[in-house]
Design a protein around this motif. Structure first.
Motif, PDB file in Angstrom:
ATOM      1  N   THR A 124      -0.410  -0.969  -3.763  1.00 16.36           N
ATOM      2  CA  THR A 124      -0.478  -2.263  -4.453  1.00 16.36           C
ATOM      3  C   THR A 124      -1.084  -2.088  -5.847  1.00 16.36           C
ATOM      4  O   THR A 124      -2.267  -2.337  -6.078  1.00 16.36           O
ATOM      5  N   THR A 125      -0.240  -1.667  -6.764  1.00 13.28           N
ATOM      6  CA  THR A 125      -0.687  -1.505  -8.148  1.00 13.28           C
ATOM      7  C   THR A 125      -0.447  -2.770  -8.959  1.00 13.28           C
ATOM      8  O   THR A 125      -1.062  -2.956  -9.999  1.00 13.28           O
ATOM      9  N   THR A 126       0.465  -3.629  -8.499  1.00 16.80           N
ATOM     10  CA  THR A 126       0.758  -4.876  -9.208  1.00 16.80           C
ATOM     11  C   THR A 126       0.805  -6.025  -8.198  1.00 16.80           C
ATOM     12  O   THR A 126       0.858  -5.819  -6.982  1.00 16.80           O
ATOM     13  N   ALA A 127       0.806  -7.230  -8.753  1.00 17.96           N
ATOM     14  CA  ALA A 127       0.909  -8.422  -7.894  1.00 17.96           C
ATOM     15  C   ALA A 127       2.234  -8.435  -7.154  1.00 17.96           C
ATOM     16  O   ALA A 127       2.304  -8.836  -5.981  1.00 17.96           O
ATOM     17  N   ASN A 128       3.301  -7.969  -7.809  1.00 13.94           N
ATOM     18  CA  ASN A 128       4.613  -7.928  -7.155  1.00 13.94           C
ATOM     19  C   ASN A 128       4.594  -7.012  -5.939  1.00 13.94           C
ATOM     20  O   ASN A 128       5.198  -7.308  -4.905  1.00 13.94           O
ATOM     21  N   ASP A 129       3.896  -5.852  -6.073  1.00  8.74           N
ATOM     22  CA  ASP A 129       3.778  -4.937  -4.938  1.00  8.74           C
ATOM     23  C   ASP A 129       3.065  -5.608  -3.775  1.00  8.74           C
ATOM     24  O   ASP A 129       3.453  -5.461  -2.614  1.00  8.74           O
ATOM     25  N   ARG A 130       2.015  -6.356  -4.103  1.00  6.70           N
ATOM     26  CA  ARG A 130       1.236  -7.003  -3.051  1.00  6.70           C
ATOM     27  C   ARG A 130       2.075  -8.026  -2.293  1.00  6.70           C
ATOM     28  O   ARG A 130       2.044  -8.077  -1.069  1.00  6.70           O
ATOM     29  N   TYR A 131       2.842  -8.826  -3.021  1.00  9.52           N
ATOM     30  CA  TYR A 131       3.666  -9.834  -2.369  1.00  9.52           C
ATOM     31  C   TYR A 131       4.810  -9.192  -1.589  1.00  9.52           C
ATOM     32  O   TYR A 131       5.188  -9.668  -0.515  1.00  9.52           O
ATOM     33  N   ALA A 132       5.374  -8.099  -2.118  1.00 11.12           N
ATOM     34  CA  ALA A 132       6.438  -7.386  -1.394  1.00 11.12           C
ATOM     35  C   ALA A 132       5.903  -6.832  -0.082  1.00 11.12           C
ATOM     36  O   ALA A 132       6.573  -6.894   0.958  1.00 11.12           O
ATOM     37  N   ASN A 133       4.688  -6.296  -0.109  1.00 14.72           N
ATOM     38  CA  ASN A 133       4.080  -5.779   1.109  1.00 14.72           C
ATOM     39  C   ASN A 133       3.783  -6.893   2.108  1.00 14.72           C
ATOM     40  O   ASN A 133       3.865  -6.694   3.318  1.00 14.72           O
ATOM     41  N   GLN A 134       3.438  -8.071   1.598  1.00 13.17           N
ATOM     42  CA  GLN A 134       3.200  -9.210   2.476  1.00 13.17           C
ATOM     43  C   GLN A 134       4.478  -9.601   3.207  1.00 13.17           C
ATOM     44  O   GLN A 134       4.452  -9.960   4.387  1.00 13.17           O
ATOM     45  N   GLU A 135       5.606  -9.533   2.496  1.00 15.36           N
ATOM     46  CA  GLU A 135       6.888  -9.853   3.122  1.00 15.36           C
ATOM     47  C   GLU A 135       7.188  -8.892   4.265  1.00 15.36           C
ATOM     48  O   GLU A 135       7.622  -9.299   5.342  1.00 15.36           O
ATOM     49  N   VAL A 136       6.952  -7.580   4.023  1.00 15.79           N
ATOM     50  CA  VAL A 136       7.203  -6.587   5.059  1.00 15.79           C
ATOM     51  C   VAL A 136       6.285  -6.818   6.251  1.00 15.79           C
ATOM     52  O   VAL A 136       6.710  -6.751   7.409  1.00 15.79           O
ATOM     53  N   SER A 137       5.018  -7.122   5.980  1.00 17.97           N
ATOM     54  CA  SER A 137       4.059  -7.350   7.058  1.00 17.97           C
ATOM     55  C   SER A 137       4.439  -8.577   7.872  1.00 17.97           C
ATOM     56  O   SER A 137       4.339  -8.581   9.104  1.00 17.97           O
ATOM     57  N   TYR A 138       4.879  -9.634   7.178  1.00 17.23           N
ATOM     58  CA  TYR A 138       5.293 -10.848   7.886  1.00 17.23           C
ATOM     59  C   TYR A 138       6.498 -10.552   8.769  1.00 17.23           C
ATOM     60  O   TYR A 138       6.567 -10.978   9.924  1.00 17.23           O
ATOM     61  N   LEU A 139       7.444  -9.820   8.214  1.00 19.80           N
ATOM     62  CA  LEU A 139       8.647  -9.486   8.960  1.00 19.80           C
ATOM     63  C   LEU A 139       8.320  -8.630  10.179  1.00 19.80           C
ATOM     64  O   LEU A 139       8.871  -8.820  11.265  1.00 19.80           O
ATOM     65  N   LEU A 140       7.411  -7.698  10.007  1.00 21.24           N
ATOM     66  CA  LEU A 140       6.980  -6.850  11.109  1.00 21.24           C
ATOM     67  C   LEU A 140       6.427  -7.697  12.247  1.00 21.24           C
ATOM     68  O   LEU A 140       6.752  -7.474  13.422  1.00 21.24           O
ATOM     69  N   GLN A 141       5.616  -8.674  11.912  1.00 25.43           N
ATOM     70  CA  GLN A 141       5.013  -9.543  12.929  1.00 25.43           C
ATOM     71  C   GLN A 141       6.068 -10.379  13.648  1.00 25.43           C
ATOM     72  O   GLN A 141       6.041 -10.499  14.877  1.00 25.43           O
ATOM     73  N   ARG A 142       7.036 -10.922  12.902  1.00 27.12           N
ATOM     74  CA  ARG A 142       8.058 -11.759  13.532  1.00 27.12           C
ATOM     75  C   ARG A 142       9.004 -10.933  14.413  1.00 27.12           C
ATOM     76  O   ARG A 142       9.407 -11.372  15.488  1.00 27.12           O
ATOM     77  N   VAL A 143       9.352  -9.760  13.948  1.00 28.72           N
ATOM     78  CA  VAL A 143      10.230  -8.891  14.738  1.00 28.72           C
ATOM     79  C   VAL A 143       9.538  -8.466  16.030  1.00 28.72           C
ATOM     80  O   VAL A 143      10.138  -8.473  17.106  1.00 28.72           O
TER      81      VAL A 143
END
Length: 461
Positions: free
Chosen positions: A330-349
């Protein structure tokens, strides 16, 4: 088919007549001269009629009742059946509510009957308050029990999305909301068929099916064996859920990764799995799901998983790398939000109780947090020479047999072509053979078709 429609109509008709009897008795209580105290005994004395077995309606009711707690009171069955027919009646017999409209026009029962008026519809539309009036009246204890039993989120009506209470003004009781039949159960009960939602902004997934059979899927033995494991899970899943020893140890649902080059049969395999299990397969449109706006991707994903929950659907994420790829530093805000999307998806799957299939060109592209949670990872390699020969033989026969067999053998041995690429060659050859009126695929036409496909790969014959 006609006989089934008649049986369904008769079943629902009997339920409507039964509901009319209850409505008639309850409306009498609004007469000041009548002393009428509703109780559990009233419900038991108005037990619903036996249903005709085998109709979609009776099967639905039996399925919903099967999940009831054995300690629930007997009158609960009356409440469930009445609420279900109240929800269904506006679609099949709005005249059931004419007595309400007449009373309300006279100013009688305004504070008791619930219901709403619509400026496009002059009849009476039942609400949660309507159901509670019929089932409990002013009996606060009984009303509370019905709310806790039937309108609770743990009841199968809610878990399976049979109906909902339309949202109301925050200052009003939630039971002022209209009893709204879901699209799925409208299809089951009115149309007599399973509900298949269409691709839309609110549901960014498309139903896919196939006319092919397992014999048409040309893959290696190891791939075929791994696919059979998924078929077995779909067959045995219901028993595993109710098996206490199994259910305590494993999570619900099944997660599979299909990986390999494009055109090797991943989508076809997903369609065949759904076809064999008689379960709809929905391919997620990632171009609609992934959004540049913060929070929108999660919102789009939630709409898919929420609708698919408890519906026995297969979710197929094609070319899933765009959404399930590795998380970055997470070097940028975009990286942080992209990682949040992956984490959310991981939880739902992980929490989804059905089958999720992810498709990727390379296994190494997937986030390791996902790969640890896959029950199976199935490789779809480029067909070897033996499989390529089988693929060519399956399409180039009869009128579309290739005149020069040696040329066909040369192509089979020399070029690593996928099933999709071979089908593209066949499509061109069939089209040109028909155009020229040839009896077979000529050497020239076959060569043109192969060269055309090879040029896409940067190769030549």
């Amino acid at each position: 088919m006609r006989e089934q429609e008649i049986l369904l109509s008769n079943t629902i008709g009997a339920e409507i007549n039964w509901a009319k009897g209850i409505i008639g008795q309850r409306l009498e209580s609004l007469n000041p001269q009548n002393e009428y105290n509703i109780s559990e005994e009233f419900l038991l004395n108005n037990y619903p009629p036996d249903m005709i077995e085998g109709t979609t309606y009776s099967v639905l009711v039996e399925d919903l009742i099967r999940e009831r707690d054995p300690d629930d009171p007997e009158w609960l069955h009356v409440a469930e059946r009445l609420i279900l027919i109240l929800t269904l009646a506006p679609h099949v017999d709005p005249s059931l509510f004419e007595p309400f409209s007449i009373l309300l026009s006279k100013g009688v029962g305004v504070d008791s009957l619930g219901g709403v008026k619509n400026n496009r519809f002059y009849g009476f539309i039942p609400t949660g308050e309507t159901a509670l009036f019929l089932l409990a009246g002013n009996n606060i204890s009984l009303r509370r029990q019905i709310i806790l039993k039937v309108f609770h989120c743990a009841h199968s009506f809610t878990k399976k999305g049979v109906f909902s209470l339309q949202e109301t003004n925050p200052n009003l009781s939630r039971f002022c909301g209209i009893l709204t039949l879901s699209d799925e159960y409208y299809s089951l009960l009115i149309e007599g068929k399973a509900f298949i939602p269409s691709l839309s902004p609110s549901f960014p997934a498309q139903h896919i099916d196939t006319e092919e059979t397992w014999d048409d899927l040309v893959v290696g033995g190891q791939t075929r064996f791994a696919l059979e494991e998924i078929n077995i899970w779909l067959k045995e899943n219901k028993q595993m859920i109710v098996d206490e020893q199994v259910s305590r140890k494993i999570k619900k649902g099944y997660r599979a990764l299909f990986y390999g080059p494009s055109g090797t049969g991943k989508t076809m395999a997903a369609s065949l799995i759904g076809k064999e299990a008689n379960v709809p397969v929905f391919r997620i449109d990632l171009s609609v799901v992934v959004s540049k706006y913060i929070g929108e991707t999660e919102k789009n994903l939630a709409s898919i998983f929420d609708k698919a929950e408890n519906r026995n659907w297969i979710l197929f994420f094609d070319e899933a790398d765009a959404l399930f790829g590795k998380r970055t530093q997470t070097t940028t805000a975009n990286d942080r939000y992209a990682n949040q999307e992956v984490s959310y998806l991981l939880q739902r799957v992980e929490n989804f109780n059905g089958l999720v299939i992810l498709s990727s060109n390379l296994k190494s592209n997937m986030d390791s947090a996902f790969t640890r949670r896959f029950q199976t990872m199935i490789k779809f390699p480029v067909p070897n020479e033996t499989l390529r020969k089988e693929l060519f033989d399956r399409v180039f026969y009869g009128r579309y047999a290739v005149e020069n067999k040696e040329l066909l053998e040369k192509v089979v041995k020399k070029y690593e072509l996928t099933g999709a690429e071979i089908n593209n060659i066949f499509r061109y050859c069939a089209m040109m053979t028909l155009h020229h009126g040839n009896e077979k695929v000529t050497e020239q036409i076959f060569s043109e078709g192969v060269i055309k496909e090879l040029r896409k790969k940067g190769k030549a014959l």
